[in-house]
Design an enzyme around this catalytic site. Sequence first.
Site, PDB file in Angstrom:
ATOM      1  N   ASN A   9      52.168  11.549  93.141  1.00 54.07           N
ATOM      2  CA  ASN A   9      52.946  12.790  93.654  1.00 54.07           C
ATOM      3  C   ASN A   9      52.567  13.942  92.885  1.00 54.07           C
ATOM      4  O   ASN A   9      53.113  14.191  91.797  1.00 54.07           O
ATOM      5  CB  ASN A   9      54.325  12.151  93.443  1.00 54.07           C
ATOM      6  CG  ASN A   9      55.247  13.676  93.908  1.00 54.07           C
ATOM      7  OD1 ASN A   9      54.857  14.593  94.554  1.00 54.07           O
ATOM      8  ND2 ASN A   9      56.441  13.487  93.431  1.00 54.07           N
ATOM      9  N   LYS A  11      53.133  17.107  93.420  1.00 54.49           N
ATOM     10  CA  LYS A  11      54.091  18.022  93.379  1.00 54.49           C
ATOM     11  C   LYS A  11      53.479  19.387  93.608  1.00 54.49           C
ATOM     12  O   LYS A  11      52.550  19.763  94.450  1.00 54.49           O
ATOM     13  CB  LYS A  11      55.079  17.876  92.035  1.00 54.49           C
ATOM     14  CG  LYS A  11      55.308  16.754  91.680  1.00 54.49           C
ATOM     15  CD  LYS A  11      56.429  16.632  90.544  1.00 54.49           C
ATOM     16  CE  LYS A  11      56.886  15.099  90.155  1.00 54.49           C
ATOM     17  NZ  LYS A  11      57.926  14.899  89.336  1.00 54.49           N
ATOM     18  N   HIS A  95      63.136  13.196  97.447  1.00 58.34           N
ATOM     19  CA  HIS A  95      62.617  13.241  96.176  1.00 58.34           C
ATOM     20  C   HIS A  95      63.741  14.038  95.498  1.00 58.34           C
ATOM     21  O   HIS A  95      64.564  14.923  95.936  1.00 58.34           O
ATOM     22  CB  HIS A  95      61.283  13.823  95.913  1.00 58.34           C
ATOM     23  CG  HIS A  95      60.837  13.743  94.373  1.00 58.34           C
ATOM     24  ND1 HIS A  95      61.327  14.468  93.454  1.00 58.34           N
ATOM     25  CD2 HIS A  95      59.978  13.079  93.739  1.00 58.34           C
ATOM     26  CE1 HIS A  95      60.616  14.353  92.410  1.00 58.34           C
ATOM     27  NE2 HIS A  95      59.893  13.039  92.494  1.00 58.34           N
ATOM     28  N   GLU A  97      63.801  16.036  93.091  1.00 54.53           N
ATOM     29  CA  GLU A  97      63.554  17.727  93.117  1.00 54.53           C
ATOM     30  C   GLU A  97      63.900  18.264  94.396  1.00 54.53           C
ATOM     31  O   GLU A  97      64.387  19.212  94.386  1.00 54.53           O
ATOM     32  CB  GLU A  97      62.189  17.891  92.595  1.00 54.53           C
ATOM     33  CG  GLU A  97      62.012  17.601  91.172  1.00 54.53           C
ATOM     34  CD  GLU A  97      60.538  17.269  90.851  1.00 54.53           C
ATOM     35  OE1 GLU A  97      59.716  17.314  91.576  1.00 54.53           O
ATOM     36  OE2 GLU A  97      60.291  16.458  89.679  1.00 54.53           O
ATOM     37  N   GLU A 167      63.606   6.287  91.296  1.00 54.18           N
ATOM     38  CA  GLU A 167      63.187   7.318  90.231  1.00 54.18           C
ATOM     39  C   GLU A 167      64.341   7.583  89.550  1.00 54.18           C
ATOM     40  O   GLU A 167      65.150   8.673  90.196  1.00 54.18           O
ATOM     41  CB  GLU A 167      62.424   8.546  90.971  1.00 54.18           C
ATOM     42  CG  GLU A 167      61.116   7.890  91.712  1.00 54.18           C
ATOM     43  CD  GLU A 167      60.193   9.173  91.672  1.00 54.18           C
ATOM     44  OE1 GLU A 167      59.119   8.815  91.357  1.00 54.18           O
ATOM     45  OE2 GLU A 167      60.604  10.313  92.278  1.00 54.18           O
ATOM     46  N   GLY A 173      59.514  13.339  84.483  1.00 48.67           N
ATOM     47  CA  GLY A 173      58.810  14.410  83.886  1.00 48.67           C
ATOM     48  C   GLY A 173      59.526  14.514  82.321  1.00 48.67           C
ATOM     49  O   GLY A 173      59.049  15.431  81.712  1.00 48.67           O
ATOM     50  N   SER A 212      57.949   9.103  84.662  1.00 55.11           N
ATOM     51  CA  SER A 212      57.236   9.071  83.471  1.00 55.11           C
ATOM     52  C   SER A 212      56.443   7.777  83.317  1.00 55.11           C
ATOM     53  O   SER A 212      56.146   7.057  82.016  1.00 55.11           O
ATOM     54  CB  SER A 212      57.945   9.423  82.129  1.00 55.11           C
ATOM     55  OG  SER A 212      58.793  10.546  82.196  1.00 55.11           O
TER      56      SER A 212
END
Length: 253
Positions: A9, A11, A95, A97, A167, A173, A212
Amino acid sequence: MRRPLVVGNWKLNGTRVGTRQLLSEILAGLKNDTQTEVSVCVPFVFVSQVAKQLADTRLFWGSQNVADREKGAFTGEISASMLKEFGCRFAIVGHSERRNLYGESSALVAERFKMAIKNDLQPILCVGETLEEREKNDTFKVIKEQLSPVLEAVGVDSFTKAVIAYEPVWAIGTGKTASTAQAQQVHTYIRKTIADFDQSIAKKLRILYGGSVTADNATALFSMADIDGGLIGGASLKAQSFLAIINSANSVK
Ligand code: PGA
């Protein structure tokens, strides 16, 4: 029985030149006998370029979102049929985010998922709890609230053509990874939630772990019975670490 899957991914990262370079390094390092399915999910503007470079290779490509509508006055959206035209195989939906920074609700995510399925694009549905939710012991409740609207909107049969990614938001991250036991526990829960609707679909469903994942922890995570691969952010931006993660999936699955 379930073919392992590793998805990068990217991003909001990449340039035209950097994209070409990274993909050629990944292609050069991919082993011929790899059992693992591998894809990169790139920013929309790079899809066309990536489609040309990856045509007739063993690497698949996809997008990081997909419109909840077919076509029309929906400024800023990209439809599933457009993505199919450029050979996308996967589309990430939901996702964290998108959910947390751009306010996408589970109902909207369900519509995006539905459009992907309708156009033969495999959605990678992301679910996961925040740290606060985990500390309140609400992890399963949150996962269920994220899965249910999708199951209601599309029905369990659609999950024959979909992938789920667990996730945990606190692991994305941050350098903090869920322990193998924590991840396995939630993966089991996700599989059971689907099995409550259809056992055989649940058995075949690929559930990826994301948050991560690195070359150092991938083997341990992928060794768990219900972890079928990974959705990789930061570590997918360097060929060396992405390839090492793919090799981990190959070695344990
Ligand atoms: P990360 O991101 O590997 O950089 O934690 C994973 C993701 O957000 O999909």
